[in-house]
Design a protein around this motif. Structure first.
Motif, PDB file in Angstrom:
ATOM      1  N   THR A 339       0.842  -1.193   0.000  1.00 30.41           N
ATOM      2  CA  THR A 339       0.000   0.000   0.000  1.00 30.41           C
ATOM      3  C   THR A 339       0.881   1.249   0.000  1.00 30.41           C
ATOM      4  O   THR A 339       1.868   1.308   0.730  1.00 30.41           O
ATOM      5  N   ASN A 392     -10.765   0.596   0.664  1.00 30.48           N
ATOM      6  CA  ASN A 392      -9.313   0.648   0.521  1.00 30.48           C
ATOM      7  C   ASN A 392      -8.687   0.524   1.909  1.00 30.48           C
ATOM      8  O   ASN A 392      -9.406   0.413   2.910  1.00 30.48           O
ATOM      9  N   MET A 437      -6.755   7.382  -6.757  1.00 25.94           N
ATOM     10  CA  MET A 437      -6.570   6.010  -6.297  1.00 25.94           C
ATOM     11  C   MET A 437      -6.395   5.095  -7.496  1.00 25.94           C
ATOM     12  O   MET A 437      -7.218   5.085  -8.420  1.00 25.94           O
ATOM     13  N   ASN A 440      -3.765  -0.137  -4.901  1.00 24.42           N
ATOM     14  CA  ASN A 440      -3.489   0.160  -3.499  1.00 24.42           C
ATOM     15  C   ASN A 440      -2.665   1.433  -3.329  1.00 24.42           C
ATOM     16  O   ASN A 440      -2.104   1.663  -2.255  1.00 24.42           O
ATOM     17  N   MET A 442      -2.807   5.414  -3.031  1.00 29.79           N
ATOM     18  CA  MET A 442      -3.804   6.429  -2.696  1.00 29.79           C
ATOM     19  C   MET A 442      -3.100   7.745  -2.384  1.00 29.79           C
ATOM     20  O   MET A 442      -1.982   7.750  -1.874  1.00 29.79           O
TER      21      MET A 442
END
Length: 455
Positions: A339, A392, A437, A440, A442
């Protein structure tokens, strides 16, 4: 009752921790300077000092951290739940002799709906206010100002004033004579001294680490405050804090975005709320830091990367020189088990280009097809309520966060790029989509402070 329990009970009841809020009629009155000087003066007189800054501010807390020798935390009763404020206050107060809280803007200023002011915090925590007044160009009118502020709300107490930027002894006499008509303690009269002024940039004060003489400057400010104020009387007006009534627990304001989180942290990426990182650690996440400006890159074992806000536009030369950092970001963005989250300046680093104030374009990581320009500045400022658009790592669709936006960048976003949030301002006016986004990865301009509600 065991001896240990008796001791614990005694320690709670006999707590000597005292607290005080520093407020002012408006921004620019010298709250930060006086707070820094008072903090350092108390510290070098042997007191253990905890420091807190009211409001969404990353720059003032850095000065208070240096002055106190501890991390300055932020509290904000528009953006944070009361339980989080309670937790931060108790943690800051723990094992300290004195807790100093620097206010934001004018004493009664907050969000447009009136919430989020320094006065609100003083009322919630039950602490008295020491009012700092910029006396430049003011004489007998000071009594009207102090009387008005003292009587405006009956749920707070202005227990003393500090006269700041006093021009001369004659000026001081005029001010003191006027205030004799009021039942208010004058706890300091600080002369005008341009050598202690803290210079500003467009987002506030110049960052603490940019002052090469920072320690010397803090000592000079403390000397001035200690010489021209009554430290003992200031300590006397502070309230005793009942530590036991505040919460020991609060869930992370933002859920940990991974188990092994690698965080960029240096002069370009320094806008971090320490309470969030501390809560990630308490939740079991492994935290590591790296400095892109010093040629460092992401922890190889990380399953999450956090790029905080800051001033990357001022350091683009060093950032693009760290090719490994930008390459590692790009590679990590292709892996479904990693992420990446960027806020404000961190978000821009994930984009294609940053155009600096001179119109020069600098290539960034190129993960988001966005371009940010500081060439023609436009102010974006205010509290924000941010609703997650799609499930998310920050939460499920519909989860509501509160935070703030403060930048001068113009952003070009292509059609079809999925937004991270839909946002509104503090008056619930819808402002549309915000952030980006992809998988993963963001990012947005919003500095998140706390969850408002889960889904």
């Amino acid at each position: 009752m065991t001896q240990i329990k008796l001791l614990r009970r005694f320690l709670i009841i006999s707590s000597k921790t005292k607290g005080l809020v520093i407020g002012a009629p408006a921004s620019g009155c010298g709250k930060t300077t006086i707070s820094v000087g008072l903090t350092r003066a108390l510290r070098r007189n042997g007191a253990g000092i905890g420091v807190i800054k009211v409001g969404p501010d990353f720059i003032d807390p850095a000065f208070l951290s240096v002055a106190s020798g501890t991390k300055c935390q932020n509290i904000d009763n528009w953006a944070m739940r009361n339980s989080l404020i309670s937790y931060i206050f108790k943690k800051t107060t723990s094992n300290k002799d004195f807790v100093l809280i620097e206010g934001v803007m004018g004493l009664f200023d907050g969000a447009p709906n009136g919430k989020g002011s320094t006065a609100d915090i003083a009322s919630i925590l039950g602490l008295p206010v020491l009012l700092v007044i910029d006396c430049k160009g003011m004489g007998a009118s000071i009594a009207a100002v102090v009387k008005g502020f003292s009587s405006f709300r009956n749920d707070i107490s202005i227990s003393g004033v500090i006269l700041n930027r006093v021009n001369s002894l004659k000026h001081e006499k005029i001010l003191r004579k006027s205030l004799k008509t009021l039942d208010i303690q004058i706890l300091g009269a600080i002369p005008q001294d341009n050598q202690i002024n803290l210079p500003s940039r467009y987002l506030g004060l110049i960052q603490a680490h940019e002052h090469k003489d920072l320690e010397e400057r803090v000592e000079r400010i403390a000397d001035l405050v200690e010489t021209y104020s009554d430290l003992e009387s200031i300590k006397k007006i502070a309230s005793n804090i009942s530590i036991d009534k505040y919460s020991n627990f609060h869930p992370p304001p933002i859920p940990p975005i991974g188990q092994r989180i690698s965080i960029a942290y240096d002069e370009a990426y320094s806008f971090i709320y320490h309470s969030i990182i501390e809560k990630w650690h308490q939740a079991g996440a492994e935290i590591s830091f790296f400095s892109p400006l010093n040629g460092e890159s992401i922890n190889a074992n990380a399953d999450a990367i956090y790029l905080p806000g800051g001033y990357p536009e001022l350091y683009v030369g060093k950032i693009i020189a760290n090719k490994r950092f930008l390459r590692d970001l790009k590679v990590a963005s292709t892996k479904s088990n990693i992420t990446i989250y960027g806020e404000c300046g961190g978000y821009l680093t994930l984009g294609k280009f940053i155009v600096d104030k001179d119109g020069n374009s600098h290539e960034m990581a190129g993960i988001f097809p966005i371009e940010a320009s500081f060439y023609e500045k436009k102010l974006h400022l205010g509290y924000r309520e941010a609703v997650i658009c799609k499930n998310n790592p920050l939460g499920k669709k519909g989860t509501v966060y509160r935070g703030h936006e403060f930048h001068y960048a113009n952003l070009k976003v292509p059609k079809g790029l999925k937004p991270l949030f839909t946002i509104s301002d503090s008056l619930s006016k819808t402002l549309g989509d915000s952030g980006s986004m992809i998988g993963n990865v963001m990012g947005s301009f919003i500095h998140l402070m706390d969850i408002k509600s889960h889904k």
